[in-house]
Write an enzyme that holds these catalytic residues in place. Structure first.
Site, PDB file in Angstrom:
ATOM      1  N   SER A 188       3.532  -9.416 -35.902  1.00  0.00           N
ATOM      2  CA  SER A 188       2.828  -8.914 -36.723  1.00  0.00           C
ATOM      3  C   SER A 188       2.718  -8.991 -38.101  1.00  0.00           C
ATOM      4  O   SER A 188       2.261  -9.864 -38.657  1.00  0.00           O
ATOM      5  CB  SER A 188       1.802  -8.319 -36.390  1.00  0.00           C
ATOM      6  OG  SER A 188       0.878  -8.224 -35.062  1.00  0.00           O
ATOM      7  N   GLN A 247     -25.637 -10.310  -5.945  1.00  0.00           N
ATOM      8  CA  GLN A 247     -25.707 -10.714  -7.135  1.00  0.00           C
ATOM      9  C   GLN A 247     -24.288 -10.313  -7.860  1.00  0.00           C
ATOM     10  O   GLN A 247     -24.182 -10.473  -8.923  1.00  0.00           O
ATOM     11  CB  GLN A 247     -26.642  -9.558  -7.974  1.00  0.00           C
ATOM     12  CG  GLN A 247     -28.506 -10.344  -7.445  1.00  0.00           C
ATOM     13  CD  GLN A 247     -29.223  -9.176  -7.832  1.00  0.00           C
ATOM     14  OE1 GLN A 247     -29.597  -8.341  -8.163  1.00  0.00           O
ATOM     15  NE2 GLN A 247     -30.465 -10.067  -7.538  1.00  0.00           N
ATOM     16  N   GLY A 259      -2.814 -23.791 -35.044  1.00  0.00           N
ATOM     17  CA  GLY A 259      -2.082 -23.607 -34.182  1.00  0.00           C
ATOM     18  C   GLY A 259      -3.420 -22.758 -33.192  1.00  0.00           C
ATOM     19  O   GLY A 259      -3.216 -22.688 -31.669  1.00  0.00           O
ATOM     20  N   PRO A 264      13.065 -10.099 -34.323  1.00  0.00           N
ATOM     21  CA  PRO A 264      12.970  -9.109 -33.365  1.00  0.00           C
ATOM     22  C   PRO A 264      12.140  -7.696 -34.138  1.00  0.00           C
ATOM     23  O   PRO A 264      11.468  -7.016 -33.505  1.00  0.00           O
ATOM     24  CB  PRO A 264      14.229  -9.044 -33.153  1.00  0.00           C
ATOM     25  CG  PRO A 264      15.051  -9.939 -32.572  1.00  0.00           C
ATOM     26  CD  PRO A 264      14.525 -10.563 -34.239  1.00  0.00           C
ATOM     27  N   ILE A 322      10.909 -17.170 -28.786  1.00  0.00           N
ATOM     28  CA  ILE A 322      10.547 -18.453 -29.604  1.00  0.00           C
ATOM     29  C   ILE A 322      10.148 -19.350 -28.311  1.00  0.00           C
ATOM     30  O   ILE A 322      11.517 -20.100 -27.388  1.00  0.00           O
ATOM     31  CB  ILE A 322      11.424 -19.314 -29.851  1.00  0.00           C
ATOM     32  CG1 ILE A 322      11.958 -18.726 -31.690  1.00  0.00           C
ATOM     33  CG2 ILE A 322      11.577 -20.825 -30.818  1.00  0.00           C
ATOM     34  CD1 ILE A 322      10.683 -18.284 -32.667  1.00  0.00           C
ATOM     35  N   GLN A 371     -11.050 -10.197  -9.057  1.00  0.00           N
ATOM     36  CA  GLN A 371     -12.037  -9.374  -8.557  1.00  0.00           C
ATOM     37  C   GLN A 371     -12.659 -10.168  -7.109  1.00  0.00           C
ATOM     38  O   GLN A 371     -12.787  -9.350  -6.189  1.00  0.00           O
ATOM     39  CB  GLN A 371     -12.789  -8.932  -9.256  1.00  0.00           C
ATOM     40  CG  GLN A 371     -13.255  -7.418  -8.724  1.00  0.00           C
ATOM     41  CD  GLN A 371     -12.461  -6.141  -8.148  1.00  0.00           C
ATOM     42  OE1 GLN A 371     -11.378  -6.161  -8.829  1.00  0.00           O
ATOM     43  NE2 GLN A 371     -13.143  -5.464  -7.880  1.00  0.00           N
ATOM     44  N   GLU A 412       0.896 -16.308 -31.889  1.00  0.00           N
ATOM     45  CA  GLU A 412      -0.243 -16.913 -32.628  1.00  0.00           C
ATOM     46  C   GLU A 412      -1.359 -16.067 -32.882  1.00  0.00           C
ATOM     47  O   GLU A 412      -2.016 -16.365 -33.844  1.00  0.00           O
ATOM     48  CB  GLU A 412      -0.543 -18.179 -31.842  1.00  0.00           C
ATOM     49  CG  GLU A 412       0.530 -19.097 -31.558  1.00  0.00           C
ATOM     50  CD  GLU A 412       0.465 -20.843 -31.682  1.00  0.00           C
ATOM     51  OE1 GLU A 412      -0.054 -20.949 -32.092  1.00  0.00           O
ATOM     52  OE2 GLU A 412       0.849 -21.144 -30.832  1.00  0.00           O
ATOM     53  N   GLY A 413      -0.342 -15.137 -33.664  1.00  0.00           N
ATOM     54  CA  GLY A 413      -1.260 -13.518 -33.530  1.00  0.00           C
ATOM     55  C   GLY A 413      -1.957 -12.543 -32.268  1.00  0.00           C
ATOM     56  O   GLY A 413      -2.710 -13.099 -32.108  1.00  0.00           O
TER      57      GLY A 413
END
Lengths: 378, 380
Positions: free
Chosen positions: B132, B279, B242, B128, B157, B336, B363-364
């Site tokens: 980071s 386009q 990972g 908790p 987790i 969109q 994972e970061g």
């Protein structure tokens, strides 16, 4: 899957990097300042076999693989972007002559190009035909002795220094047929017009060409009648690998200056590289340039194997030039006021790289090529 | 410089693509709708060797390389991002650290069943108060004879509710900060281990995410990965791998966005023509396709470097940063292009949008990846 460079590719990288850092880089600011075509750089490129990289030694070429070519161009452009584009267009011209030319044409022009007797030029664009290249209006009228060219070309790189120029012209108006011609300087009726004043790549020679009753022999046609557009598009596929590499070279130089500056420059009691605001710019630029490099190598590697690579070349050119522009913008920002003055090279890098999203097919044209190939897919 | 896939890489691509199309894709909407863990798919994937792709065969894995792993991850995630992350956590975060840092005994006991897909693994790093800032672990492990006594709470987790085994990070010496972190292999069915809150998420809903509470859990000392204090190194090393898995997952999601939007744009007619003729739509398609190719090359490069035993922290971070942001951009554009149909769950575009977001976070985060990359650049 193997991302190692081959021994040959590594050797090319080392040799050209050395040359570019020692000779082209130190001259680049002055070349830019004086808008001077660096003829001494052109000579050095010839001496090292870098002007005919894409055809065999029998014609004076050095027959490197397209990945080696991409590496060489990147390294040259990293030192001097103007020299880079000159090299790119000369190589592209030679390759087109090698691929589509007669033996007589190959024997005449290819040793001249690789030997540095003059540059090669590729005249497709006209004042009224840019992205819509097929809409050109230069006309080649056939008569008993040959063809008579009339019309004008615009924005032609290497135009004033070329020993041979590939000129695209209509040989029939309805239905339209475009053919390619090899024109030498001094041909009566062929003249070089004004040199453009550009934002960047100021050392590159950009001129308009005009053809008035310009008579060329039948033997000057490159490829068969009506093959011009095919030759142009095929040359541009390869050319895009070159311009993408040029963009990566310029942007890597800018990033390296910015990184070094961020390490040294102190504000608020610490190196500005310690601030996340600066770190973010460096991290994003480095990531995108690595991605760009991989796209370029992939396209070059497909080309080397003789496979189709139009979509991949367009992706490489679109991505590398757009990412390169972002990286140069970021580099100027990292240097702040010093990024805006000529004491540091990044303001030149930003001006030089701007053209890469425009020439040899704008980013918009690349997106058209890519989306057509996607939508065409099942 | 060779961009061709090897025979083995081509084979796994075909196998995974076929399996994903036939078995996974038809279930993806239902799995998402019901937040249902795809137990049957995981069993099938175990049979295909997908739960331990880069683990040697002697330890129950498929014995392939990490490029194969990235390829299979992309294909599975193309069909269902949730199934992709379940697979990624087992491969990269549970099997890989045990393979690299576990003793022979631990490998036999824990790695073999996980790599062969008989058991499922999870990775207990986040707390908790430690996201980071992974170094600020509070979960404690205190040595007691041949055991360590573990107390603390892990959260967010992935796989926790179904997992049999957890690669767990604890603090054994608080004074040493991140150098006081120690990693263990912990039995999830052991005494004192309980599941906490089951999270309800924006996306990847078929993957289960919960907290785990450890109360006086006795972990044998032999279950330690590396030495005391090696935990941070184990975690970072594991995440380098990972991130390749998550980058590949992100590419799979981005491809799903692109392929669905492309098909839609060819069918949908407005102003008298298919919208792919405009386009405005072509630009979006071209940009996504280009960025996906770039992301894949970065990811395969990182995987190849891992296979070649080269340092690849920076390259893994580049791949993960870039691929996840591409996935998000592709998903935004995918919605969109579908217009109103992109906002309702009759079409999968809205699921891709919800699924893509997590790849920029777990994972970061993107911000942590930029820190890793910038540090490598500035070090020079």
């Amino acid at each position: 899957m193997d991302f190692h460079l081959t021994d040959e590719q590594r050797q090319v990288e080392e040799m050209v990097r050395g040359l570019s850092r020692k000779e082209f880089g130190p001259r680049a600011a002055q070349v830019d300042e004086e808008s001077r075509y660096p003829v001494e750089n052109h000579r050095r490129l010839a001496e090292l076999g870098l002007l005919g990289m894409l055809y065999p030694a029998t014609f004076g070429g050095s027959e490197a693989d397209p990945v080696s070519y991409a590496i060489a161009l990147r390294e040259v452009a990293g030192g001097c972007a103007s020299t880079g584009v000159g090299m790119a267009v000369t190589n592209m011209t030679g390759e087109a002559i090698f691929r589509f030319g007669s033996d007589a044409q190959r024997c005449r022009y290819l040793p001249m190009l690789s030997g540095g007797k003059g540059a090669g030029a590729f005249a497709l664009t006209e004042p009224g035909a840019g992205s819509d290249a097929g809409g050109l209006s230069t006309f080649a009228r056939e008569d008993a002795d040959g063809y008579v060219l009339d019309g004008s070309k615009a924005f032609i790189t290497n135009g004033a220094h070329a020993c041979v120029t590939i000129v695209m012209a209509l040989t029939r108006k309805s239905p339209r047929k475009i053919s390619a011609f090899l024109v030498e300087p001094g041909t009566p009726g062929f003249s070089v017009g004004k040199s453009e004043h550009k934002m960047g790549i100021k050392g590159s020679d950009t001129v308009s060409l005009s053809f008035e009753e310009c008579r060329v022999p039948k033997s000057s046609m490159l490829g068969a009648p009506g093959e011009g557009l095919k030759i142009a598009l095929s040359a541009l596929d390869g050319g895009r690998i070159g311009i993408a590499s040029q963009a990566i070279g310029i942007a890597r130089s800018a990033l390296s200056t910015a990184t070094e500056y961020a390490r040294d420059r102190r504000q608020f009691g610490q190196a500005i590289g310690e601030f996340q605001a600066i770190q973010w710019k460096l991290a994003d630029a480095a990531t995108e340039l690595d991605a760009a490099q991989l796209l370029v190598f992939r396209a070059a590697s497909l080309k080397g194997k003789g496979l189709t690579y139009s979509r991949e070349a367009s992706m490489a050119k679109l991505f590398a030039t757009e990412a390169g522009n972002r990286a140069c913008h970021a580099a100027v920002q990292v240097l702040g006021g010093y990024g805006y003055i000529r004491e540091y090279p990044v303001e030149r890098h930003l001006r030089d790289i701007r053209v890469t999203t425009i020439y040899e097919g704008t980013s918009e044209i690349q997106r058209l090529v890519i989306s057509r190939s996607l939508v065409g897919q099942a | 410089m060779v961009f061709d896939l090897t025979e083995e890489q081509r084979m796994i691509q075909e196998t995974a693509r076929e399996f994903a199309r036939k078995e996974v894709l038809p279930k993806a909407a239902e799995l998402d709708e019901n937040s249902r863990f795809p137990e049957e798919l995981i069993r099938q994937m175990a049979e295909l060797g997908f739960m331990g792709i880069a683990v040697p065969e002697e330890y129950g894995g498929a014995g392939m390389d990490n490029v194969c792993y990235a390829i299979a991850m992309e294909e599975i995630s193309r069909a269902c991002a949730s199934t992709g992350v379940i697979m990624s956590v087992n491969n990269s975060l549970a099997c890989d650290p045990i393979l690299k840092f576990g003793s022979e005994e631990i490998k036999r006991e824990y790695l073999v069943p996980m790599a062969s897909g008989k058991r499922l693994g999870c990775f207990g790093l986040t707390e908790p108060g430690a996201g980071s800032d992974a170094g600020s672990q509070k979960t404690s492990a205190v040595r007691d004879g041949d055991f360590y006594v573990v107390n603390g709470t892990k959260n967010f987790i992935t796989n926790a509710p179904q997992a049999d085994t957890c690669v767990l990070f604890t603090m054994t010496d608080k004074a040493k900060s991140h150098k006081g972190i120690t990693a263990f292999v912990v039995d999830m069915k052991g005494k004192g281990v309980s599941l906490g809150k089951h999270e309800k998420k924006m996306g990847i809903r078929a993957s289960a995410t919960s907290s785990i509470v450890f109360e006086d859990v006795r972990v044998p000392a032999k279950n330690r990965l590396g030495n005391e204090g090696d935990g941070f190194k184990v975690a970072m090393n594991t995440l380098d791998g990972g991130r390749i898995g998550i980058a590949a997952q992100a590419i799979g999601i981005a491809r799903a966005s692109l392929e669905d939007a492309l098909a839609y744009s060819k069918d949908r007619k407005q102003f008298g023509q298919a919208i792919c003729e405009f386009q405005a739509i072509q630009w979006m398609l071209a940009d996504i396709a280009t960025e996906i190719d770039a992301a894949r090359l970065l990811t395969w490069r990182a995987a190849w470097m891992k296979d070649s035993k080269m340092r690849h922290s920076k390259e893994s971070s580049m791949a993960k940063l870039y691929a996840s942001e591409v996935a998000m951009r592709a998903a935004v554009k995918g919605v969109q292009i579908h217009g109103g149909y992109g906002y309702i769950n009759e079409y999968p575009a809205e699921r891709h949008f919800r699924d893509a977001k997590i790849t920029e976070i777990y994972e970061g985060t993107s911000e942590i990846q930029r820190l890793v990359i910038a540090a490598a650049l500035l070090k020079g």
